[in-house]
Design a protein around this motif. Structure first.
Motif, PDB file in Angstrom:
ATOM      1  N   ASP A 140      -0.931 -29.096  -9.237  1.00  0.00           N
ATOM      2  CA  ASP A 140      -1.791 -29.480  -8.108  1.00  0.00           C
ATOM      3  C   ASP A 140      -3.188 -29.976  -8.802  1.00  0.00           C
ATOM      4  OD1 ASP A 140      -0.718 -28.611  -6.093  1.00  0.00           O
ATOM      5  OD2 ASP A 140      -1.603 -26.290  -6.361  1.00  0.00           O
ATOM      6  N   VAL A 141      -3.960 -29.614  -9.917  1.00  0.00           N
ATOM      7  CA  VAL A 141      -5.067 -30.143 -10.438  1.00  0.00           C
ATOM      8  C   VAL A 141      -5.001 -30.046 -11.751  1.00  0.00           C
ATOM      9  CG1 VAL A 141      -7.644 -30.136 -10.401  1.00  0.00           C
ATOM     10  CG2 VAL A 141      -6.553 -29.247  -8.288  1.00  0.00           C
ATOM     11  N   TYR A 142      -5.574 -31.137 -12.432  1.00  0.00           N
ATOM     12  CA  TYR A 142      -5.756 -31.060 -14.029  1.00  0.00           C
ATOM     13  C   TYR A 142      -7.196 -31.141 -14.007  1.00  0.00           C
ATOM     14  CZ  TYR A 142      -5.134 -31.606 -18.905  1.00  0.00           C
ATOM     15  OH  TYR A 142      -5.040 -31.387 -20.297  1.00  0.00           O
ATOM     16  N   LEU A 190       2.278 -33.794 -16.764  1.00  0.00           N
ATOM     17  CA  LEU A 190       2.248 -32.608 -16.039  1.00  0.00           C
ATOM     18  C   LEU A 190       2.643 -32.890 -14.661  1.00  0.00           C
ATOM     19  CD1 LEU A 190      -0.219 -30.466 -17.781  1.00  0.00           C
ATOM     20  CD2 LEU A 190       2.402 -30.355 -17.932  1.00  0.00           C
ATOM     21  N   LYS A 191       2.466 -34.164 -14.110  1.00  0.00           N
ATOM     22  CA  LYS A 191       2.795 -34.808 -12.540  1.00  0.00           C
ATOM     23  C   LYS A 191       1.657 -33.870 -11.734  1.00  0.00           C
ATOM     24  CE  LYS A 191       7.745 -35.080 -13.251  1.00  0.00           C
ATOM     25  NZ  LYS A 191       8.877 -34.846 -12.776  1.00  0.00           N
ATOM     26  N   ALA A 192       0.457 -34.017 -12.309  1.00  0.00           N
ATOM     27  CA  ALA A 192      -0.683 -33.431 -11.590  1.00  0.00           C
ATOM     28  C   ALA A 192      -1.003 -34.457 -10.462  1.00  0.00           C
ATOM     29  CB  ALA A 192      -1.853 -33.487 -12.609  1.00  0.00           C
ATOM     30  N   LYS A 193      -1.326 -33.638  -9.176  1.00  0.00           N
ATOM     31  CA  LYS A 193      -1.696 -34.566  -7.883  1.00  0.00           C
ATOM     32  C   LYS A 193      -3.041 -35.059  -8.124  1.00  0.00           C
ATOM     33  CE  LYS A 193       1.462 -31.847  -5.287  1.00  0.00           C
ATOM     34  NZ  LYS A 193       1.712 -30.643  -4.423  1.00  0.00           N
ATOM     35  N   PHE A 194      -3.988 -34.113  -8.786  1.00  0.00           N
ATOM     36  CA  PHE A 194      -5.211 -34.531  -8.666  1.00  0.00           C
ATOM     37  C   PHE A 194      -5.901 -34.292  -9.990  1.00  0.00           C
ATOM     38  CE2 PHE A 194      -4.502 -33.733  -4.224  1.00  0.00           C
ATOM     39  CZ  PHE A 194      -5.044 -34.734  -3.598  1.00  0.00           C
ATOM     40  N   VAL A 195      -6.933 -35.071 -10.496  1.00  0.00           N
ATOM     41  CA  VAL A 195      -7.884 -34.819 -11.710  1.00  0.00           C
ATOM     42  C   VAL A 195      -9.120 -34.321 -11.146  1.00  0.00           C
ATOM     43  CG1 VAL A 195      -8.853 -36.091 -13.597  1.00  0.00           C
ATOM     44  CG2 VAL A 195      -6.495 -36.049 -13.472  1.00  0.00           C
ATOM     45  N   LEU A 196      -9.784 -33.526 -11.894  1.00  0.00           N
ATOM     46  CA  LEU A 196     -11.131 -32.868 -11.757  1.00  0.00           C
ATOM     47  C   LEU A 196     -11.965 -33.223 -12.951  1.00  0.00           C
ATOM     48  CD1 LEU A 196     -12.505 -31.843  -9.206  1.00  0.00           C
ATOM     49  CD2 LEU A 196     -12.138 -29.410 -10.226  1.00  0.00           C
ATOM     50  N   LEU A 197     -12.730 -34.067 -12.953  1.00  0.00           N
ATOM     51  CA  LEU A 197     -13.446 -34.463 -14.106  1.00  0.00           C
ATOM     52  C   LEU A 197     -15.051 -33.934 -14.161  1.00  0.00           C
ATOM     53  CD1 LEU A 197     -13.945 -36.338 -16.735  1.00  0.00           C
ATOM     54  CD2 LEU A 197     -14.582 -38.144 -15.194  1.00  0.00           C
ATOM     55  N   VAL A 198     -15.288 -33.369 -15.297  1.00  0.00           N
ATOM     56  CA  VAL A 198     -16.674 -32.713 -15.247  1.00  0.00           C
ATOM     57  C   VAL A 198     -17.274 -33.262 -16.579  1.00  0.00           C
ATOM     58  CG1 VAL A 198     -18.171 -30.686 -15.259  1.00  0.00           C
ATOM     59  CG2 VAL A 198     -16.053 -30.538 -14.066  1.00  0.00           C
ATOM     60  N   GLY A 199     -18.411 -33.579 -16.589  1.00  0.00           N
ATOM     61  CA  GLY A 199     -19.194 -34.107 -17.771  1.00  0.00           C
ATOM     62  C   GLY A 199     -20.764 -33.973 -17.460  1.00  0.00           C
ATOM     63  N   ASP A 200     -21.442 -34.419 -18.397  1.00  0.00           N
ATOM     64  CA  ASP A 200     -23.028 -34.346 -18.294  1.00  0.00           C
ATOM     65  C   ASP A 200     -23.470 -34.777 -17.047  1.00  0.00           C
ATOM     66  OD1 ASP A 200     -22.751 -33.037 -20.793  1.00  0.00           O
ATOM     67  OD2 ASP A 200     -23.530 -34.731 -22.023  1.00  0.00           O
ATOM     68  N   ASP A 201     -22.947 -35.990 -16.752  1.00  0.00           N
ATOM     69  CA  ASP A 201     -23.446 -36.557 -15.633  1.00  0.00           C
ATOM     70  C   ASP A 201     -23.300 -35.605 -14.107  1.00  0.00           C
ATOM     71  OD1 ASP A 201     -24.892 -38.448 -16.724  1.00  0.00           O
ATOM     72  OD2 ASP A 201     -23.219 -39.903 -16.323  1.00  0.00           O
ATOM     73  N   LEU A 259     -10.457 -29.726  -1.903  1.00  0.00           N
ATOM     74  CA  LEU A 259      -9.297 -29.660  -2.472  1.00  0.00           C
ATOM     75  C   LEU A 259      -7.904 -29.177  -1.582  1.00  0.00           C
ATOM     76  CD1 LEU A 259      -9.610 -28.803  -6.191  1.00  0.00           C
ATOM     77  CD2 LEU A 259      -7.907 -30.687  -5.376  1.00  0.00           C
ATOM     78  N   GLN A 260      -8.420 -28.194  -1.007  1.00  0.00           N
ATOM     79  CA  GLN A 260      -7.355 -27.392   0.134  1.00  0.00           C
ATOM     80  C   GLN A 260      -7.224 -28.333   1.003  1.00  0.00           C
ATOM     81  OE1 GLN A 260      -9.759 -23.969   0.998  1.00  0.00           O
ATOM     82  NE2 GLN A 260      -8.162 -22.710  -0.484  1.00  0.00           N
ATOM     83  N   ASN A 261      -8.042 -29.217   1.357  1.00  0.00           N
ATOM     84  CA  ASN A 261      -7.859 -30.124   2.513  1.00  0.00           C
ATOM     85  C   ASN A 261      -6.965 -31.571   2.217  1.00  0.00           C
ATOM     86  OD1 ASN A 261      -9.379 -28.797   4.527  1.00  0.00           O
ATOM     87  ND2 ASN A 261     -11.125 -29.986   4.303  1.00  0.00           N
ATOM     88  N   ASN A 262      -7.314 -31.791   1.007  1.00  0.00           N
ATOM     89  CA  ASN A 262      -6.757 -32.807   0.401  1.00  0.00           C
ATOM     90  C   ASN A 262      -5.238 -32.802  -0.034  1.00  0.00           C
ATOM     91  OD1 ASN A 262      -9.004 -34.223   0.403  1.00  0.00           O
ATOM     92  ND2 ASN A 262      -9.246 -34.873  -1.655  1.00  0.00           N
ATOM     93  N   VAL A 287     -13.915 -23.979 -17.340  1.00  0.00           N
ATOM     94  CA  VAL A 287     -12.989 -22.779 -17.575  1.00  0.00           C
ATOM     95  C   VAL A 287     -13.212 -22.085 -16.286  1.00  0.00           C
ATOM     96  CG1 VAL A 287     -13.162 -20.861 -18.576  1.00  0.00           C
ATOM     97  CG2 VAL A 287     -13.258 -22.673 -20.003  1.00  0.00           C
ATOM     98  N   GLU A 288     -14.646 -22.376 -15.828  1.00  0.00           N
ATOM     99  CA  GLU A 288     -14.871 -21.400 -14.586  1.00  0.00           C
ATOM    100  C   GLU A 288     -14.440 -22.045 -13.415  1.00  0.00           C
ATOM    101  OE1 GLU A 288     -18.805 -21.246 -11.427  1.00  0.00           O
ATOM    102  OE2 GLU A 288     -19.168 -21.408 -13.625  1.00  0.00           O
ATOM    103  N   LEU A 289     -14.054 -23.425 -13.264  1.00  0.00           N
ATOM    104  CA  LEU A 289     -13.498 -23.961 -12.099  1.00  0.00           C
ATOM    105  C   LEU A 289     -12.030 -23.832 -12.028  1.00  0.00           C
ATOM    106  CD1 LEU A 289     -15.451 -27.531 -12.004  1.00  0.00           C
ATOM    107  CD2 LEU A 289     -15.550 -25.478 -10.304  1.00  0.00           C
ATOM    108  N   THR A 290     -11.481 -23.880 -13.201  1.00  0.00           N
ATOM    109  CA  THR A 290      -9.872 -23.707 -13.417  1.00  0.00           C
ATOM    110  C   THR A 290      -9.734 -22.170 -12.836  1.00  0.00           C
ATOM    111  OG1 THR A 290      -9.780 -25.222 -15.027  1.00  0.00           O
ATOM    112  CG2 THR A 290      -7.905 -23.637 -15.103  1.00  0.00           C
ATOM    113  N   TYR A 291     -10.305 -21.176 -13.579  1.00  0.00           N
ATOM    114  CA  TYR A 291      -9.997 -19.897 -12.980  1.00  0.00           C
ATOM    115  C   TYR A 291     -10.126 -19.681 -11.428  1.00  0.00           C
ATOM    116  CZ  TYR A 291     -10.653 -14.929 -12.654  1.00  0.00           C
ATOM    117  OH  TYR A 291     -10.464 -13.512 -11.940  1.00  0.00           O
ATOM    118  N   SER A 292     -11.261 -20.171 -10.885  1.00  0.00           N
ATOM    119  CA  SER A 292     -11.569 -20.260  -9.438  1.00  0.00           C
ATOM    120  C   SER A 292     -10.314 -20.721  -8.715  1.00  0.00           C
ATOM    121  CB  SER A 292     -12.956 -20.914  -9.022  1.00  0.00           C
ATOM    122  OG  SER A 292     -13.062 -20.912  -7.773  1.00  0.00           O
ATOM    123  N   LEU A 293     -10.065 -22.012  -8.992  1.00  0.00           N
ATOM    124  CA  LEU A 293      -8.837 -22.690  -8.279  1.00  0.00           C
ATOM    125  C   LEU A 293      -7.540 -21.744  -8.265  1.00  0.00           C
ATOM    126  CD1 LEU A 293      -9.267 -26.220  -9.514  1.00  0.00           C
ATOM    127  CD2 LEU A 293     -10.022 -25.586  -7.276  1.00  0.00           C
TER     128      LEU A 293
END
Length: 432
Positions: A331-333, A378-389, A418-421, A346-352
């Motif tokens: 679903d998400v990388y 891995l044929k991910a449907k979505f990517v979730l990017l987190v950086g300093d910004d 994410l659930q809606n998407n 790490v927190e977001l991955t666990y929550s998902l």
């Protein structure tokens, strides 16, 4: 020391287990719909169970069983098939006393036979078994056969052939046995030693011999159908009538002989006729085994069942060029850029994952380009990017890999978005 997997066994790697899981889930769901309940029995049993039920003249007992003495000097055998164990459990736990009969069971697990390895055949193999014990109604025969056919059809197989026969009751088989002995005895010295040993004990097994299958006497051997008494013939006609009602196509093969001694009346095999499947076409086989419960110490309880190899099912699916796309989709990388972002990732991955969304992240501190390649593999449907910004804005960049569209989503609404998407994407796939 170069230690490898034992001959006749296999490692099923993660790239393949997704296929197994799909098939296993299909099997469990089909059994649920037909109201068959799972039973789990030991992987090894007392050797006597198999010699008494399978038959001491069969290849399984004579040549293929893994038998050993335990520390108590008891003879134990890794189970070569599942019916004997299921019937043993039926008797031991007095399932014949259940108010709802027949007792409808299924099992799925490893079996063991010492035989030459071939495509889709191993010394340790996974077998699905179906058993319906407690009814002599020909309608249950048709149900069991239809369940087997439904499993293959739900797996996408179209090039199938169902072959059925009647092995008759005890009276019919005694008459046929006498005719077979008279037919083969004058020339039995031309047959293999196994056939010679079986002549008096179980001449029907001669017809199933792989060594002498081309002997001219095989073609002219008395057919069991010619020796069916009135009751056995009527039973077989009813089975065929019920199969017709269910629109299950079949062919009658008077030479069909199942390789286990406990079979009587209905016998059947399902074969793949897909081009290139191989010389051994049988996918599943089974039949009725009235008398087996009594043989193992229980009251008269007629039964019918079948067994199928999961390995051969997977081969048949591939032979018909059915694809396994999207079996291991993600679903998400989650991509993190920087150590502070990694903690949030790490927190977001666990929550998902806690909300049943399949998620993965990088644990090698690779650059963004490498992480994106992992998401693609891995044929991910979505990517979730987190950086300093993104951290500063308390948000993550959500990218749809199927469309390339991306949006900045606040952390506090990320799960809902994410659930809606994912729901929207699933509905679009169904409509396509």
């Amino acid at each position: 020391m170069d230690i490898k997997v034992p001959r006749g066994t296999q490692d099923i790697l993660p790239s393949e287990t997704a296929k197994w899981q799909v098939v296993e889930e299909l099997i469990r769901e089909t059994c649920r719909v037909y109201h068959y309940k799972e039973i789990r029995t030991p992987i090894f049993e007392h050797t006597e169970l198999f010699t008494r039920s399978v038959g001491d003249t069969t290849d399984i007992v004579q040549k293929e069983m893994y038998t050993f003495q335990d520390r108590g000097n008891r003879s134990l055998t890794l189970r070569p098939e599942g019916t004997a164990s299921a019937v043993r459990a039926y008797v031991e736990h007095k399932m014949f006393g259940y108010p709802d009969q027949p007792v409808k069971l299924y099992y799925m697990g490893p079996m063991f036979r010492y035989e030459r390895q071939q495509a889709g055949r191993y010394r340790q193999f996974v077998q699905l078994g179906i058993e319906a014990i407690g009814s002599a109604d020909p309608a249950i025969d048709a149900e069991v056969i239809s369940l087997a056919m439904a499993l293959y059809q739900k797996a996408g197989l179209k090039k199938l052939k169902l072959v059925i026969n009647s092995l008759g009751d005890t009276e019919s088989r005694v008459a046929h046995k006498e005719a077979l002995v008279n037919h083969f005895e004058p020339h039995i010295e031309a047959f293999c030693s196994d056939c010679q040993n079986r002549l008096q004990k179980n001449p029907l097994r001669i017809l199933d011999c792989k060594v002498d299958r081309n002997n001219p006497l095989m073609e002219t051997a008395p057919s069991l159908t010619d020796y069916l008494n009135e009751e056995s013939a009527a039973y077989f006609e009813q089975v065929k009538e019920y199969l017709n009602i269910l629109n299950v196509p079949y062919e009658v093969d008077a030479n069909l002989v199942r390789g286990l001694d406990y079979y009587n009346h209905t016998a059947f095999e399902i074969m793949s006729v897909a081009e290139g499947f191989g010389a051994i076409t049988t996918l599943a086989g089974g039949g009725r085994y009235n008398g087996l419960v009594e043989e193992l110490g229980g009251p008269a309880s007629p039964g019918i069942g079948f067994a199928m190899s999961i390995e051969r099912l997977l081969l048949a699916i591939e032979a018909e060029n059915n694809t396994w796309e999207d079996l291991a989709t993600l679903d998400v990388y989650v991509i993190a850029m920087g150590q502070a972002a990694k903690k949030k990732a790490v927190e977001l991955t666990y929550s998902l994952r806690q909300n049943n969304i399949t998620a993965e992240m990088d644990y090698l501190d690779r650059k963004m380009k490498s992480q994106m390649k992992s998401a693609d593999r891995l044929k991910a449907k979505f990517v979730l990017l987190v950086g300093d910004d993104e951290l500063e804005k308390q948000s993550a960049m959500l990218k749809d890999l199927s469309t390339g569209e991306q949006q900045l989503v606040p952390f506090n609404s990320l799960l809902e978005q994410l659930q809606n998407n994912l729901t929207t994407q699933l509905e679009e796939e169904k409509n396509d």
